[in-house]
Design an enzyme around this catalytic site. Sequence first.
Site, mmCIF file in Angstrom:
data_model
loop_
_atom_site.group_PDB
_atom_site.id
_atom_site.type_symbol
_atom_site.label_atom_id
_atom_site.label_comp_id
_atom_site.label_asym_id
_atom_site.label_seq_id
_atom_site.Cartn_x
_atom_site.Cartn_y
_atom_site.Cartn_z
ATOM 1 N N HIS A 174 51.269 56.054 116.682
ATOM 2 C CA HIS A 174 52.565 55.977 116.261
ATOM 3 C C HIS A 174 53.181 57.067 115.509
ATOM 4 O O HIS A 174 52.499 57.647 114.555
ATOM 5 C CB HIS A 174 52.978 54.530 115.689
ATOM 6 C CG HIS A 174 52.780 53.244 116.467
ATOM 7 N ND1 HIS A 174 53.239 53.084 117.392
ATOM 8 C CD2 HIS A 174 51.503 52.549 116.517
ATOM 9 C CE1 HIS A 174 52.751 51.802 118.141
ATOM 10 N NE2 HIS A 174 51.666 51.577 117.292
ATOM 11 N N HIS A 196 59.648 46.197 116.957
ATOM 12 C CA HIS A 196 58.251 45.990 116.735
ATOM 13 C C HIS A 196 57.939 46.340 115.480
ATOM 14 O O HIS A 196 57.992 47.696 114.930
ATOM 15 C CB HIS A 196 57.639 47.029 118.075
ATOM 16 C CG HIS A 196 56.140 47.028 117.931
ATOM 17 N ND1 HIS A 196 55.627 45.945 118.239
ATOM 18 C CD2 HIS A 196 55.149 48.064 117.534
ATOM 19 C CE1 HIS A 196 54.322 45.914 118.216
ATOM 20 N NE2 HIS A 196 54.089 47.214 117.723
#
Length: 497
Positions: A174, A196
């Site tokens: 990420h 998320h």
Amino acid sequence: VVSRNRGCCLVPVFALGRAQELLLILDEFWQANHHLQEVPVYYANGLSARAVRVYETYVNMMNARIRARQLEEPFNFKHIKLLPSGHQAQAELLKGSRPCVLLATPGTLEGGLSGKVMGAWCEGRKNGVVLTGFLPEGTPARELTRSGRGKAFSAGGERKEINCSVAEVSFAAHVDFTQNFDFMGKVRPRNIVLVHGERTTMGLLQSELVRRTRAEWPQDQRPSIFSPPNVTLEVNPHTHLEVMRGAVTLPFATAKRAKAVGKLATQLATSEGRQRACGDAVLVRRDFGHTLVATDELPQYAPVSVVHLGQRLVVPYALKPRALGETLSRVFQDLEVTHKSNADAAAAAAATEGDAGGGGGGGHGGDGGGSKADEAGGAGPEASEWAPLCRFKVCGLVSVVVDPEAFPGAAVLEWDATPASDLVADAVVAAVMYAQASPHALQANQANRASSSARPGTAAAAGAAVPAQGRGGGPLGAPADAMTDEEEEEEEDEVLP
């Protein structure tokens, strides 16, 4: 862990992506440090092994660094081995009797081989564990980062004391906050929804985004930022209808406007042009904006170009053009027939007049009609009207060419690729195949051959029937191109698919 303490090191990983990256790093590091090469490195997941074969197949899609090593076969590891399967190999591994590095799944230490090995190695002070991935809340791996040495660790229902070293190295796929915020600054969205992550972390992220956008973005460009919980369905006690709790409702404009540019804008200024322009325009959507552009001006106002695709299809066809022409005329109302030259068309017209005169004036008139046809350059209406080379234009879209010299035994279809043309072309192909194989077409073709073979005779030209014995050398004599029954049957066998 392995070089100084001579202990065992566990690296919990997930099966795909990060595991292969770590294998590459460790193999390169072992290759560069010879004193480590006596320490084995294992990876213990069959899925990871199968994924490595996929990576080997698509090395050309890796980054430039891996592609530069393509000849070295970077995924053919020299210092990393697949852990042997079987209870004996695992039992030997759990003892931790000799230094080694093990990559095992899952990355969260929730059961699996990594959880079992962690329970066996965590009490040894020489051993260590390196956490590399995202660690969700409530997992043993997350608790391990907070506990540290001297704390208890639950493994297989047992509580064991943690004496090994614990390290955390981020290999997350990420982006971080800085990269996320830079991307948002370039896009400038009207709404940002955080969907998320953990509730506490998402709340902190939302607060920081609100602070940064208020400080750095103009007031008219500041977005609405949401961090909703997981949506739940609840039943309203009064209406007994299901209601979504935690849902985010975003307003979107339903009406869309398109801006006309170029010559299309000039045409739309008049009522006549407004009716004609719709068929010649292309609606381009770019950056949530809509633009109407004339087809020929499309490259000027949009990063696209207009391409015309021409298609050619060769279909087996061994009969004369007449059979195909009759079949196409029954299927399509719009059918244009073009012969080899204008002389063929003139010969067809002259031959048709000659046959009409011969049929009404008896035998002598028939001879005269035959002479006019011969003078016009044809042997009769069928020979001239259906020339050996014929071109059919079906619905103005599909061209069909029958040319025995250029394409023997075939009909050639040509058309521009459009939905309408493709549809017509499919129907034409079906018609060609029908004309080639239908009993009616074969019977008509046989009659055409018999008629053309009998036409040079006087009795046949006058309309008299040719006796059966005439083919075999009877009173009328057999024409030069006449065929016996056996030859006709052989030719029909060749025609049938």
